[in-house]
Design an enzyme around this catalytic site. Sequence first.
Site, mmCIF file in Angstrom:
data_model
loop_
_atom_site.group_PDB
_atom_site.id
_atom_site.type_symbol
_atom_site.label_atom_id
_atom_site.label_comp_id
_atom_site.label_asym_id
_atom_site.label_seq_id
_atom_site.Cartn_x
_atom_site.Cartn_y
_atom_site.Cartn_z
ATOM 1 N N ASP A 225 0.797 -1.225 0.000
ATOM 2 C CA ASP A 225 0.000 0.000 0.000
ATOM 3 C C ASP A 225 0.830 1.277 0.000
ATOM 4 O O ASP A 225 0.296 2.351 -0.304
ATOM 5 C CB ASP A 225 -0.950 0.023 1.204
ATOM 6 C CG ASP A 225 -2.235 -0.750 0.933
ATOM 7 O OD1 ASP A 225 -2.445 -1.146 -0.221
ATOM 8 O OD2 ASP A 225 -3.018 -0.951 1.870
ATOM 9 N N GLY B 21 -1.882 -1.003 -9.050
ATOM 10 C CA GLY B 21 -0.682 -0.224 -9.338
ATOM 11 C C GLY B 21 0.371 -0.365 -8.270
ATOM 12 O O GLY B 21 1.205 0.516 -8.080
ATOM 13 N N LYS B 22 0.382 -1.498 -7.541
ATOM 14 C CA LYS B 22 1.330 -1.688 -6.446
ATOM 15 C C LYS B 22 2.598 -2.409 -6.893
ATOM 16 O O LYS B 22 3.700 -2.074 -6.460
ATOM 17 C CB LYS B 22 0.677 -2.492 -5.313
ATOM 18 C CG LYS B 22 -0.566 -1.852 -4.706
ATOM 19 C CD LYS B 22 -1.197 -2.788 -3.682
ATOM 20 C CE LYS B 22 -2.484 -2.232 -3.106
ATOM 21 N NZ LYS B 22 -3.121 -3.168 -2.157
ATOM 22 N N VAL B 23 2.431 -3.450 -7.726
ATOM 23 C CA VAL B 23 3.554 -4.312 -8.096
ATOM 24 C C VAL B 23 3.582 -4.518 -9.602
ATOM 25 O O VAL B 23 2.553 -4.808 -10.217
ATOM 26 C CB VAL B 23 3.450 -5.690 -7.405
ATOM 27 C CG1 VAL B 23 4.575 -6.613 -7.864
ATOM 28 C CG2 VAL B 23 3.478 -5.536 -5.891
#
Length: 205
Positions: free
Chosen positions: A81, A124-126
């Site tokens: 996050d 859109g984190k990893v």
Amino acid sequence: GKDKDSIVLEAYKRGVPIFCPAFSDCSAGFGLLVHQVNHPDDHVAIDSAKDFRELTQIKLMNRETGIFMVGGGVPKNFTQDIVVAAEILVDDAPMHKYAVQITVADVRDGALSSSTLKEASSWGKVDTVFEQMVYSEATIAMPLIVGYAFHKGGWKKRKAKEFAARLDALHRGAGLVEKPKVANVKPASQTGKKKTRQSAPVAAR
């Protein structure tokens, strides 16, 4: 400091901050509860929002980051996050470049621990170019992975990041990371990025 093999002690010596986002959700949390009841006017308190802010600051200090997760749950979500949090604070925060998760959780249960890293990319984190799910018991897989990384020797030429000292300096007003100005906060639906090539999960034996 009595146990010279302590991971916590070694992290302290090398300036590596440790975050525990769900500290109250463990046996130590009961002790903290009793402590606060017995000392209502003078007690230790944990600021979880500050933990989140400091971890996000580490992301802002380093555009290129990666995560290595043993298990899942709150720590998994916490580290992922920070990309979303950083993007809320600034215009463009890149995804984690790579991610590895060791877990025995089955995706069929629909829980956080078992959600794949491909799911994290939808927020859109990893980035999915270098993501790997390792389905194995942690005490089997982690020593193999850590041993490989250690003996490969890439760490020998790496410069220490000194995150603990940098965070302390930031709190003192040294300005190592420009204080972000929160303007128009973007909804989660706008923070996702285009997916790239996906890799297949592996199982460690």
